[in-house]
Write a protein that holds these residues in place. Structure first.
Motif, mmCIF file in Angstrom:
data_model
loop_
_atom_site.group_PDB
_atom_site.id
_atom_site.type_symbol
_atom_site.label_atom_id
_atom_site.label_comp_id
_atom_site.label_asym_id
_atom_site.label_seq_id
_atom_site.Cartn_x
_atom_site.Cartn_y
_atom_site.Cartn_z
ATOM 1 N N ASP A 134 0.857 -1.183 0.000
ATOM 2 C CA ASP A 134 0.000 0.000 0.000
ATOM 3 C C ASP A 134 0.895 1.235 0.000
ATOM 4 N N MET A 135 1.142 1.784 -1.190
ATOM 5 C CA MET A 135 2.070 2.914 -1.334
ATOM 6 C C MET A 135 1.451 4.237 -0.896
ATOM 7 N N GLU A 136 0.123 4.294 -0.859
ATOM 8 C CA GLU A 136 -0.572 5.553 -0.592
ATOM 9 C C GLU A 136 -0.085 6.623 -1.571
ATOM 10 N N PHE A 137 0.095 6.201 -2.820
ATOM 11 C CA PHE A 137 0.675 7.073 -3.841
ATOM 12 C C PHE A 137 -0.367 7.399 -4.900
ATOM 13 N N ASN A 138 -0.559 8.689 -5.134
ATOM 14 C CA ASN A 138 -1.499 9.158 -6.147
ATOM 15 C C ASN A 138 -0.695 9.837 -7.249
ATOM 16 N N LEU A 139 -0.537 9.152 -8.376
ATOM 17 C CA LEU A 139 0.286 9.693 -9.455
ATOM 18 C C LEU A 139 -0.274 11.002 -9.992
ATOM 19 N N GLY A 140 -1.589 11.120 -10.000
ATOM 20 C CA GLY A 140 -2.200 12.357 -10.481
ATOM 21 C C GLY A 140 -1.793 13.560 -9.653
ATOM 22 N N TRP A 141 -1.612 13.359 -8.345
ATOM 23 C CA TRP A 141 -1.170 14.458 -7.485
ATOM 24 C C TRP A 141 0.212 14.953 -7.897
ATOM 25 N N LEU A 142 1.079 14.027 -8.291
ATOM 26 C CA LEU A 142 2.408 14.442 -8.738
ATOM 27 C C LEU A 142 2.327 15.137 -10.087
ATOM 28 N N VAL A 143 1.642 14.526 -11.032
ATOM 29 C CA VAL A 143 1.575 15.072 -12.385
ATOM 30 C C VAL A 143 1.025 16.491 -12.379
ATOM 31 N N GLN A 144 0.061 16.761 -11.500
ATOM 32 C CA GLN A 144 -0.530 18.090 -11.418
ATOM 33 C C GLN A 144 0.071 18.929 -10.286
ATOM 34 N N LEU A 230 9.438 19.406 -10.995
ATOM 35 C CA LEU A 230 9.028 20.787 -11.239
ATOM 36 C C LEU A 230 10.005 21.505 -12.162
ATOM 37 N N ARG A 231 11.284 21.263 -11.977
ATOM 38 C CA ARG A 231 12.295 21.868 -12.856
ATOM 39 C C ARG A 231 12.080 21.410 -14.301
ATOM 40 N N TRP A 232 11.832 20.108 -14.460
ATOM 41 C CA TRP A 232 11.637 19.570 -15.810
ATOM 42 C C TRP A 232 10.413 20.190 -16.467
ATOM 43 N N ARG A 233 9.315 20.296 -15.710
ATOM 44 C CA ARG A 233 8.097 20.858 -16.287
ATOM 45 C C ARG A 233 8.293 22.321 -16.690
ATOM 46 N N TRP A 234 9.023 23.076 -15.889
ATOM 47 C CA TRP A 234 9.287 24.474 -16.219
ATOM 48 C C TRP A 234 10.142 24.569 -17.486
ATOM 49 N N ALA A 235 11.182 23.751 -17.546
ATOM 50 C CA ALA A 235 12.102 23.803 -18.687
ATOM 51 C C ALA A 235 11.430 23.382 -19.991
ATOM 52 N N MET A 236 10.447 22.487 -19.906
ATOM 53 C CA MET A 236 9.812 21.953 -21.108
ATOM 54 C C MET A 236 8.524 22.682 -21.479
ATOM 55 N N ALA A 237 8.159 23.693 -20.730
ATOM 56 C CA ALA A 237 6.883 24.378 -20.965
ATOM 57 C C ALA A 237 6.852 25.044 -22.338
ATOM 58 N N GLU A 238 5.686 25.007 -22.955
ATOM 59 C CA GLU A 238 5.437 25.695 -24.218
ATOM 60 C C GLU A 238 4.204 26.577 -24.062
ATOM 61 N N PRO A 239 4.334 27.885 -24.369
ATOM 62 C CA PRO A 239 5.539 28.605 -24.775
ATOM 63 C C PRO A 239 6.546 28.703 -23.623
ATOM 64 N N PRO A 240 7.817 28.959 -23.936
ATOM 65 C CA PRO A 240 8.870 28.984 -22.904
ATOM 66 C C PRO A 240 8.560 29.988 -21.796
ATOM 67 N N LEU A 241 9.029 29.655 -20.590
ATOM 68 C CA LEU A 241 8.747 30.489 -19.421
ATOM 69 C C LEU A 241 9.940 31.323 -18.975
ATOM 70 N N LEU A 256 2.127 26.182 -9.639
ATOM 71 C CA LEU A 256 0.960 26.781 -10.292
ATOM 72 C C LEU A 256 1.019 26.592 -11.808
ATOM 73 N N VAL A 257 2.214 26.674 -12.365
ATOM 74 C CA VAL A 257 2.379 26.449 -13.805
ATOM 75 C C VAL A 257 1.939 25.036 -14.179
ATOM 76 N N VAL A 258 2.336 24.069 -13.365
ATOM 77 C CA VAL A 258 1.953 22.680 -13.638
ATOM 78 C C VAL A 258 0.438 22.512 -13.517
ATOM 79 N N MET A 259 -0.145 23.122 -12.498
ATOM 80 C CA MET A 259 -1.591 23.013 -12.300
ATOM 81 C C MET A 259 -2.377 23.686 -13.426
#
Length: 304
Positions: A134-144, A230-241, A256-259
């Motif tokens: 029982d990991m108590e892990f919610n992948l959606g929470w991480l992705v968002q 979070l670093r990866w999501r910022w670096a890969m954002a389109e349009p660039p941030l 907030l950017v990820v959300m």
């Protein structure tokens, strides 16, 4: 006829929207990313395209796929025995109703009742067993980026610390999640329609990319893993941030950017235009790690 279907196939007749979604998935999703996840899980050695399939690891995944839902049949649910003692918060004599925990109990204490599992090499049995904790892990929470790292990964990390998983086992757990969801609507000739037609391609890519970050839980802290994501999501954002933020409000802005799911500049402008007192409250709240002694490298120097 089990030949793969194409857009030239006479049947089934597809709607224009169906064809558009399939083409969008095909052009948007880098298959090499899927390959990277499979390699991380030990299913391929030496690379995805040119490497060799690992038959033992593949067999372990197939066994897991075959048995993982059998405890949804109530008549198969195990009762905790005196021999095993309490198991995952369940007392002796109690029925284990959670189907994942129930299967984990059987794998631990009654493996012979599942011959396909019992026949696996010991290392593969341990990997399969790990996926049922029982990991108590919610992948959606991480992705968002919806929760602090302590809430996301605490139980997951505890199990890893107990010596019950390697990074490849974490990856296998995630591959199983992927294949389980893909097979939820089982139409092999049609492809993985759950992902192709019902997931926005950018969300699917985010899921895949988060997998790679999670595998580092075996060597990094919960907060380091989330900050990498979070670093990866910022670096890969389109349009660039632009330049990666630092200091007070940095982690809040990145979460907030990820959300925002594609409305990055709008949400950043709204965040930056808040009154100082309100922005400070939001910054502090979104920078907390929920892990005592851990801090985000890019964030303000806050307690957990």
């Amino acid at each position: 006829d089990w030949k793969p279907l194409t857009h030239h196939s006479e049947v089934p007749v597809r709607s224009s929207d169906d064809l558009r979604r399939r083409q969008a998935f095909y052009t948007s999703v880098d298959m090499a990313q899927i390959g990277k996840v499979l390699v991380s899980a030990g299913l391929f050695q030496g690379g995805f395209c040119n490497g060799a399939n690992d038959p033992e690891r593949t067999l372990a995944l197939l066994v897991l796929t075959a048995i993982h839902d059998i405890m949804k049949v109530n008549s198969l649910l195990p009762v905790v025995t005196e021999e095993s003692g309490p198991f995952e918060k369940h007392k002796v004599g109690e029925v284990i109703y959670n189907h994942d925990t129930a299967l984990g109990y059987v794998l631990q204490w009654m493996p012979s009742v599942l011959p396909s599992y019992a026949g696996l090499p010991e290392a593969q049995r341990e990997s399969v067993k790990f996926t049922q904790f029982d990991m108590e892990f919610n992948l959606g929470w991480l992705v968002q980026a919806e929760a602090p790292p302590g809430m996301l990964f605490n139980r997951f990390k505890q199990i890893i610390r107990q010596g019950k998983a390697k990074s490849s086992d974490v990856a296998l757990y995630l591959v199983h999640w992927l294949t389980d969801l893909a097979g939820a609507e089982p139409y092999p000739q049609e492809g993985a329609e759950k992902f192709v037609l019902k997931f926005p391609p950018n969300l699917f890519v985010s899921f895949l990319s988060s997998f790679h970050c999670v595998t580092f839980l075996s060597t990094k802290t919960e907060t380091e893993v989330m900050e990498d994501y979070l670093r990866w999501r910022w670096a890969m954002a389109e349009p660039p941030l632009g330049t990666m933020p630092q200091g007070e409000g940095a982690i809040a802005a990145m979460r907030l950017v990820v959300m925002a799911q594609g409305h990055s500049h709008k949400v950043l402008n709204a965040f930056r235009s808040l009154p100082d007192s309100e922005r400070k409250v939001l910054s502090e709240e979104l920078t907390r790690t929920a892990r005592r002694g851990q801090r985000f490298e890019l964030g303000a120097d806050l307690d957990a």
